[in-house]
Design a protein around this motif. Structure first.
Motif, PDB file in Angstrom:
ATOM      1  N   GLU A   8     -47.223  -2.727 -39.061  1.00 19.04           N
ATOM      2  CA  GLU A   8     -48.173  -2.341 -39.942  1.00 19.04           C
ATOM      3  C   GLU A   8     -48.145  -0.506 -40.318  1.00 19.04           C
ATOM      4  O   GLU A   8     -47.197  -0.419 -40.682  1.00 19.04           O
ATOM      5  CB  GLU A   8     -48.926  -3.118 -40.338  1.00 19.04           C
ATOM      6  CG  GLU A   8     -49.055  -4.081 -41.191  1.00 19.04           C
ATOM      7  CD  GLU A   8     -48.312  -4.931 -42.362  1.00 19.04           C
ATOM      8  OE1 GLU A   8     -46.827  -4.547 -42.662  1.00 19.04           O
ATOM      9  OE2 GLU A   8     -48.623  -5.235 -42.457  1.00 19.04           O
ATOM     10  N   HIS A  64     -46.046  -2.830 -48.582  1.00 24.03           N
ATOM     11  CA  HIS A  64     -47.490  -3.346 -49.018  1.00 24.03           C
ATOM     12  C   HIS A  64     -47.914  -3.945 -47.626  1.00 24.03           C
ATOM     13  O   HIS A  64     -47.349  -5.188 -47.004  1.00 24.03           O
ATOM     14  CB  HIS A  64     -47.957  -4.483 -50.325  1.00 24.03           C
ATOM     15  CG  HIS A  64     -47.502  -4.331 -51.210  1.00 24.03           C
ATOM     16  ND1 HIS A  64     -46.109  -3.766 -51.664  1.00 24.03           N
ATOM     17  CD2 HIS A  64     -47.231  -3.302 -52.357  1.00 24.03           C
ATOM     18  CE1 HIS A  64     -45.477  -3.850 -53.075  1.00 24.03           C
ATOM     19  NE2 HIS A  64     -46.869  -3.036 -53.467  1.00 24.03           N
ATOM     20  N   THR A  65     -49.046  -2.753 -47.044  1.00 26.83           N
ATOM     21  CA  THR A  65     -49.670  -3.830 -45.476  1.00 26.83           C
ATOM     22  C   THR A  65     -50.802  -3.876 -45.834  1.00 26.83           C
ATOM     23  O   THR A  65     -51.190  -3.879 -46.726  1.00 26.83           O
ATOM     24  CB  THR A  65     -49.307  -2.426 -44.605  1.00 26.83           C
ATOM     25  OG1 THR A  65     -51.096  -1.607 -45.675  1.00 26.83           O
ATOM     26  CG2 THR A  65     -47.984  -1.579 -44.792  1.00 26.83           C
ATOM     27  N   CYS A  66     -50.929  -4.826 -44.841  1.00 30.54           N
ATOM     28  CA  CYS A  66     -52.368  -5.875 -44.857  1.00 30.54           C
ATOM     29  C   CYS A  66     -53.145  -5.061 -43.966  1.00 30.54           C
ATOM     30  O   CYS A  66     -54.260  -5.458 -43.651  1.00 30.54           O
ATOM     31  CB  CYS A  66     -51.856  -7.147 -44.032  1.00 30.54           C
ATOM     32  SG  CYS A  66     -50.976  -7.379 -42.386  1.00 30.54           S
ATOM     33  N   HIS A 101     -47.388 -10.368 -51.411  1.00 30.40           N
ATOM     34  CA  HIS A 101     -46.595  -9.331 -51.194  1.00 30.40           C
ATOM     35  C   HIS A 101     -47.444  -8.158 -50.041  1.00 30.40           C
ATOM     36  O   HIS A 101     -46.455  -7.823 -49.699  1.00 30.40           O
ATOM     37  CB  HIS A 101     -46.815  -7.976 -52.600  1.00 30.40           C
ATOM     38  CG  HIS A 101     -48.184  -8.149 -52.932  1.00 30.40           C
ATOM     39  ND1 HIS A 101     -48.822  -9.299 -53.622  1.00 30.40           N
ATOM     40  CD2 HIS A 101     -49.219  -7.207 -52.457  1.00 30.40           C
ATOM     41  CE1 HIS A 101     -50.371  -8.791 -53.690  1.00 30.40           C
ATOM     42  NE2 HIS A 101     -49.834  -7.538 -53.720  1.00 30.40           N
ATOM     43  N   ARG A 102     -48.512  -8.423 -49.897  1.00 30.31           N
ATOM     44  CA  ARG A 102     -48.991  -8.232 -48.634  1.00 30.31           C
ATOM     45  C   ARG A 102     -49.333  -9.199 -47.342  1.00 30.31           C
ATOM     46  O   ARG A 102     -49.948  -9.486 -47.092  1.00 30.31           O
ATOM     47  CB  ARG A 102     -50.668  -7.736 -49.263  1.00 30.31           C
ATOM     48  CG  ARG A 102     -50.976  -7.038 -48.226  1.00 30.31           C
ATOM     49  CD  ARG A 102     -52.328  -6.114 -48.675  1.00 30.31           C
ATOM     50  NE  ARG A 102     -52.403  -5.978 -50.125  1.00 30.31           N
ATOM     51  CZ  ARG A 102     -52.129  -4.258 -50.365  1.00 30.31           C
ATOM     52  NH1 ARG A 102     -51.501  -3.080 -49.475  1.00 30.31           N
ATOM     53  NH2 ARG A 102     -51.952  -4.150 -51.232  1.00 30.31           N
ATOM     54  N   GLN A 141     -40.808  -8.086 -49.653  1.00 31.94           N
ATOM     55  CA  GLN A 141     -42.041  -9.702 -50.105  1.00 31.94           C
ATOM     56  C   GLN A 141     -41.355 -10.908 -50.082  1.00 31.94           C
ATOM     57  O   GLN A 141     -42.463 -11.389 -50.101  1.00 31.94           O
ATOM     58  CB  GLN A 141     -42.635  -9.418 -51.178  1.00 31.94           C
ATOM     59  CG  GLN A 141     -42.979  -7.323 -51.163  1.00 31.94           C
ATOM     60  CD  GLN A 141     -43.182  -7.379 -52.627  1.00 31.94           C
ATOM     61  OE1 GLN A 141     -44.216  -7.656 -53.534  1.00 31.94           O
ATOM     62  NE2 GLN A 141     -42.604  -5.787 -53.232  1.00 31.94           N
ATOM     63  N   ARG A 189     -59.137  -3.604 -47.853  1.00 32.11           N
ATOM     64  CA  ARG A 189     -58.263  -2.315 -47.812  1.00 32.11           C
ATOM     65  C   ARG A 189     -57.735  -1.615 -47.271  1.00 32.11           C
ATOM     66  O   ARG A 189     -58.012  -1.015 -48.466  1.00 32.11           O
ATOM     67  CB  ARG A 189     -56.294  -3.033 -48.857  1.00 32.11           C
ATOM     68  CG  ARG A 189     -55.492  -2.750 -49.122  1.00 32.11           C
ATOM     69  CD  ARG A 189     -55.082  -2.198 -50.401  1.00 32.11           C
ATOM     70  NE  ARG A 189     -55.186  -0.972 -51.085  1.00 32.11           N
ATOM     71  CZ  ARG A 189     -55.387  -0.540 -52.308  1.00 32.11           C
ATOM     72  NH1 ARG A 189     -55.579  -1.717 -52.927  1.00 32.11           N
ATOM     73  NH2 ARG A 189     -55.555   0.672 -52.075  1.00 32.11           N
ATOM     74  N   HIS A 201     -51.975   0.506 -51.716  1.00 29.15           N
ATOM     75  CA  HIS A 201     -51.814  -1.307 -52.155  1.00 29.15           C
ATOM     76  C   HIS A 201     -50.105  -0.727 -51.918  1.00 29.15           C
ATOM     77  O   HIS A 201     -50.353  -1.300 -51.385  1.00 29.15           O
ATOM     78  CB  HIS A 201     -51.998  -0.485 -54.269  1.00 29.15           C
ATOM     79  CG  HIS A 201     -50.869  -1.025 -54.223  1.00 29.15           C
ATOM     80  ND1 HIS A 201     -51.170  -2.593 -54.031  1.00 29.15           N
ATOM     81  CD2 HIS A 201     -49.937  -1.060 -55.946  1.00 29.15           C
ATOM     82  CE1 HIS A 201     -50.363  -3.262 -55.608  1.00 29.15           C
ATOM     83  NE2 HIS A 201     -49.639  -2.748 -54.864  1.00 29.15           N
ATOM     84  N   SER A 202     -49.167  -0.018 -51.831  1.00 29.05           N
ATOM     85  CA  SER A 202     -48.371  -0.481 -51.149  1.00 29.05           C
ATOM     86  C   SER A 202     -47.944   1.398 -50.237  1.00 29.05           C
ATOM     87  O   SER A 202     -48.869   1.028 -49.796  1.00 29.05           O
ATOM     88  CB  SER A 202     -46.960   0.186 -52.586  1.00 29.05           C
ATOM     89  OG  SER A 202     -47.132   1.389 -53.053  1.00 29.05           O
TER      90      SER A 202
END
Length: 343
Positions: free
Chosen positions: A64, A81-83, A107-108, A142, A276, A280-281
């Motif tokens: 990531e 979108h990373t986790c 998406h994540r 995604q 997080r 977000h992105s």
């Protein structure tokens, strides 16, 4: 927070403020007995991981971070979108899920994919549009399909699909389950409640994993969601488990029996209270500085480095180098070509 700043902030997490141990709860949200990690000077001490688990956690983390670096340099287009900060969720669940189970991501979802397949080459090739891409480069970050794994960027879309798959599994493959990952913001979608209704009525083997990081894109959960996840699950008679630990071993032990019951037709909502670490992105972080700081302080990466320095440092730099080599090798490949369905 810019892409570069996000990557730097995620890497900089050091000594931790304690998070509480796993706290399973009933459908009504009442806490029940849970194991508790040994408390040290920095709070609950994380238990020592198996080499395999630590390596996987670090693989997701450095994958990531590499993505944010590539975007910051202009080597990647679009979004991602990373986790970051949530890596321990799929790693903890990994041995509780088998190859016959279906996993629905969101998406994540890079961590979900890597925990399932351990394929950073294929995933990065998909994101970069290079040969060897999982879906020929048309799914991107995604939208990925491989075997019994599917990710989508459409919030809530996977819940009714997962319920339908769970119904099929109940009829055709008893003992298998459908696991769907959603976030706290997804509870604003009606499809979530329709799926829970059917899961409860038909006793479906459906495992709903809620990664509650406290913010839906840029809106704090408290500002957009009345009540609790536990209360909403209880409305349908679906059991709920609350996990507020980042200890992989502890989480597995707390959830093992519950996941076994899901296979018998008892649907379950597992809510992870997580954070997080990044935006977000790839660059749109508008959270207050104190929220970001608290996320860094409670992050598993710095906590594990503090609690088990020898074990952490034996793998951290090596995995970082491996991901760097993956990125260099994939970037040198020719562009991908669409040749049919995803893997």
């Amino acid at each position: 927070m810019t892409e570069t700043t996000a990557a730097t902030a995620a890497t900089a997490a050091t000594d931790a403020t304690a998070t509480t141990a796993a706290a399973p709860s009933t459908a009504a949200g009442t806490p029940t007995t849970a194991t508790t990690a040994t408390t040290g000077t920095a709070g609950p001490r994380l238990s020592r991981l198996a080499d395999e688990d630590l390596r996987l956690l670090l693989t997701i983390r450095h994958f990531e971070l590499k993505l944010l670096e590539l975007y910051a340099r202009g080597d990647l287009n679009g979004t991602t979108h990373t986790c970051l900060g949530q890596e321990y969720v799929p790693v903890a669940l990994r041995p509780l899920l088998g190859p016959a189970d279906h996993v629905f991501s969101n998406h994540r979802g890079h961590g979900h994919y890597l925990a399932r397949f351990r394929d950073p080459h294929g995933l990065l090739a998909e994101i970069m549009g290079r040969q060897g891409a999982i879906c020929g480069g048309v799914g991107g970050s995604q939208h990925i399909r491989r075997d019994r794994y599917l990710s989508t960027g459409v919030q809530g879309e996977s819940m009714p699909v997962a319920a339908g798959v769970a119904l099929h599994l109940k009829r055709a493959e008893p003992g298998a389950l459908a696991c769907v990952h959603i976030g706290d913001g997804t509870w604003g979608e009606g499809a979530v409640y329709e799926a829970l209704n059917l899961a409860a009525l038909w006793r479906l083997p459906l495992l709903v994993v809620v990664e509650n990081n406290g913010v839906a894109q840029s809106t704090p959960t408290a500002s957009q969601m009345a009540g609790t996840v536990a209360g909403r699950a209880a409305a349908f008679g679906v059991p709920h488990r609350l996990v507020v630990s980042a200890d992989v071993n502890e989480i597995r032990m707390a959830l093992e029996a519950d996941v076994a019951r899901v296979r018998e037709g008892v649907p379950l909502v597992v809510e992870f209270v997580t954070h997080r670490l990044g935006p977000h992105s790839k660059g749109d972080d508008v959270r207050p500085a104190e929220i970001v700081r608290a996320a860094r302080e409670s992050d598993w990466y710095g906590r594990y480095a503090h609690d088990h320095p020898e074990h952490f440092h034996r793998f951290d730099e090596a995995v970082r180098d491996e991901i760097r080599a993956v990125a260099d090798e994939v970037a040198a490949r020719p562009p991908s070509r669409w040749e049919g369905p995803c893997a």
